[in-house]
Design a protein around this motif. Sequence first.
Motif, PDB file in Angstrom:
ATOM      1  N   THR A  53       0.825  -1.214   0.000  1.00 30.63           N
ATOM      2  CA  THR A  53       0.000   0.000   0.000  1.00 30.63           C
ATOM      3  C   THR A  53       0.859   1.263   0.000  1.00 30.63           C
ATOM      4  O   THR A  53       0.591   2.209  -0.744  1.00 30.63           O
ATOM      5  N   ARG A  54       1.911   1.259   0.807  1.00 29.91           N
ATOM      6  CA  ARG A  54       2.791   2.439   0.834  1.00 29.91           C
ATOM      7  C   ARG A  54       3.415   2.696  -0.546  1.00 29.91           C
ATOM      8  O   ARG A  54       3.522   3.840  -0.987  1.00 29.91           O
ATOM      9  N   ALA A  55       3.821   1.641  -1.200  1.00 24.03           N
ATOM     10  CA  ALA A  55       4.430   1.805  -2.531  1.00 24.03           C
ATOM     11  C   ALA A  55       3.403   2.304  -3.546  1.00 24.03           C
ATOM     12  O   ALA A  55       3.713   3.133  -4.407  1.00 24.03           O
ATOM     13  N   LEU A  56       2.169   1.801  -3.424  1.00 23.20           N
ATOM     14  CA  LEU A  56       1.094   2.294  -4.293  1.00 23.20           C
ATOM     15  C   LEU A  56       0.885   3.787  -4.070  1.00 23.20           C
ATOM     16  O   LEU A  56       0.779   4.567  -5.024  1.00 23.20           O
ATOM     17  N   GLU A  57       0.825   4.172  -2.794  1.00 23.98           N
ATOM     18  CA  GLU A  57       0.596   5.579  -2.472  1.00 23.98           C
ATOM     19  C   GLU A  57       1.758   6.453  -2.928  1.00 23.98           C
ATOM     20  O   GLU A  57       1.587   7.628  -3.239  1.00 23.98           O
ATOM     21  N   ALA A  58       2.952   5.874  -2.961  1.00 17.45           N
ATOM     22  CA  ALA A  58       4.133   6.631  -3.403  1.00 17.45           C
ATOM     23  C   ALA A  58       4.234   6.674  -4.925  1.00 17.45           C
ATOM     24  O   ALA A  58       5.185   7.235  -5.473  1.00 17.45           O
ATOM     25  N   GLY A  59       3.267   6.058  -5.606  1.00 20.90           N
ATOM     26  CA  GLY A  59       3.261   6.147  -7.065  1.00 20.90           C
ATOM     27  C   GLY A  59       4.208   5.187  -7.769  1.00 20.90           C
ATOM     28  O   GLY A  59       4.617   5.430  -8.904  1.00 20.90           O
TER      29      GLY A  59
END
Lengths: 389, 389
Positions: A53-59
């Motif tokens: 999720t963090r990587a998704l949010e970081a684009g």
Amino acid sequence: MSEKIAVSSRADETPPSGIVAVVKHGRGREGLIPLWSGEGDLPTPAFIGEATTRALEAGETFYTWQRGVPELREALSRYYARLYAEPVPAERVFVVGSGMQAIKLSIDLVTSPGDEVVYLTPAWPNFPAAAGVSGARTKAVPLTEENGAFSLDADRLAASIGPHTRAIFVNTPANPTGWTASREDLDALLELARKHGLWIIADEIYARYYYGEGERAPSFLDVAHAEDRILYVNSFSKNWSMTGWRIGWIVAPEAVGQQLENLIQYSTSGVAPFLQRGAVAAVEEGEAVVRENIARAAHGRDVLCEALLATNRVAMAKPAGAFYAFFAVDGITDTMAVAKDIIDRAGVGLSPGVAFGPGGERFLRACFLRDPRQMKTAAERLADYFSAL
Amino acid sequence: MSEKIAVSSRADETPPSGIVAVVKHGRGREGLIPLWSGEGDLPTPAFIGEATTRALEAGETFYTWQRGVPELREALSRYYARLYAEPVPAERVFVVGSGMQAIKLSIDLVTSPGDEVVYLTPAWPNFPAAAGVSGARTKAVPLTEENGAFSLDADRLAASIGPHTRAIFVNTPANPTGWTASREDLDALLELARKHGLWIIADEIYARYYYGEGERAPSFLDVAHAEDRILYVNSFSKNWSMTGWRIGWIVAPEAVGQQLENLIQYSTSGVAPFLQRGAVAAVEEGEAVVRENIARAAHGRDVLCEALLATNRVAMAKPAGAFYAFFAVDGITDTMAVAKDIIDRAGVGLSPGVAFGPGGERFLRACFLRDPRQMKTAAERLADYFSAL
């Protein structure tokens, strides 16, 4: 249903999975305990999903390295350093879209259409089927079976090698039999491969599910050099409860890196970078997850195997590795029909031995990586069913 | 670098991507504007990632349907209903691990080793390379080119069909040329396929990036029946800014569903269910994303093409579809060397025409799906570079 439209002979001759056949028969049945797949019942731990999720949010949603993000390749290199004497530099690690794809790409890397691969049976059906899609021929070499216990006859394997043989596929610990190569087996197999100039595709996906001494099963890494023609195929699925993620990896000789990268490029073109961040978290912070899974499997193995053996109707050895009970039952021959009947009448999902090729026809396979209470219930249901035959 | 180890001839003969070659040359250069890949610069919209996160949190991390989760197949069916006259029931939709995999599986479904596929060039190099991995032969049929404008010569294509031909691969709108089949082209191609009993692999990934009238390019869906031997390959990558996700789909005749499912099973065994939830959100709630991307591309097309044409050094037509400028420059022949020089000296990443096969050698490809200011800067840099030649 529409009328038949001609597809390629390769597609036409590729059989449906005998495992999927029973899953389709039983999916969604209320109260069913599904032991048919190679899958535990725990979802992926939250910290792994959170890293994704963090990587998704970081684009991190763009095309990425075809060989895998460097951080994951390095994390896997460190994982090998912790568990194996042989160092595996990150340059030898290739991230792919499932253990299945690791096998498929390995087949493509070492065979051309018409080439042959020998493999040990009973075996997970996806290996020979994938080879068939690639146009490679497969030669099944049955393990020696005695009262449900399986062992390697290296001479029989040696005798199966012919002029078109390019590789030996070795799954250890093995699905479905639990057969686990000893160090001597590995030496014999490696010697055979070296002598004939063959590749070994070493499917060590179940390495951690080993009920002998030590933290993992004997591995070709214990006996081979970095330059040996060995492709180690592996997966995040079993160790870290990530079956649905479709991430695996290959360890290959560094010299074949460009060719392997090309095969990745022209099949799926890499693995989602944000998924790979979850995989990094799994490898770096997930050792407790692996141990919990192993403990669950060890407990399930005892519960299930002891209940089955107590019926005095089964031929089976407690498996040395992997997480399946693979057993023959007195009087049962049509295992596909029986597997469906067990779904219908006993509420347990098993895989039929016919799905696993020569030597497995009379057997049934049950995955025991599961909640202890469910395993107990399943064991009782199966014992009742077989005792009533 | 280690010494050479023999791999299969199929692996040895599979070429590295000429696009990846320039990416490797330029990755990480400060200030570089990368127009080399078929990828925009916007990360995936947050609502898509959030749907994935919710599914992860809900524990959707297990093995799933090999054909894709029903909700995504139904969402795609509704997507077709909105955009096309021809209904596409969910039973005809198969979710796979990228547009690339959609192509690879389609090749496997319709060819066996030794069979032949004809295709139009210049073309995305991954199609012929993937066919080669599958053991299929490919025959390139160049589009007719006149001053940088490409068109189909259906007679030339017809003349290329031989006794081993099993399929025609048609990418429309086309990467890299922007050639977009007219309704008449589609009729001619379909007639040819029907006459010879051939499959069509219809790569309509760029269908929405169409600069003519209407919401999408002409499609084989406009002229064909559900039972025609057509495999439509598609992807989430371009429409919804999801290049890194590796999700695509195939629309196939219902009659070949089991064979296609088998090929999915033996290649990657399905797509992560939690990723598919993100894809559902994209299809169901992402029409504004698609429109924004199309508007960006339309603007980038004007800026880049007009700047290039103003140099009076290029042969190019503004493309009818897709999102690439594909142009030849007076005096440039070695496009791989020039693409690297442009990276080094002009700070713009282009793909070399040699990567795209017969008829494309003298051309360069630039992706124009990008931030308007960056497109303006890139266009100026390229115009300066070419004007100074």
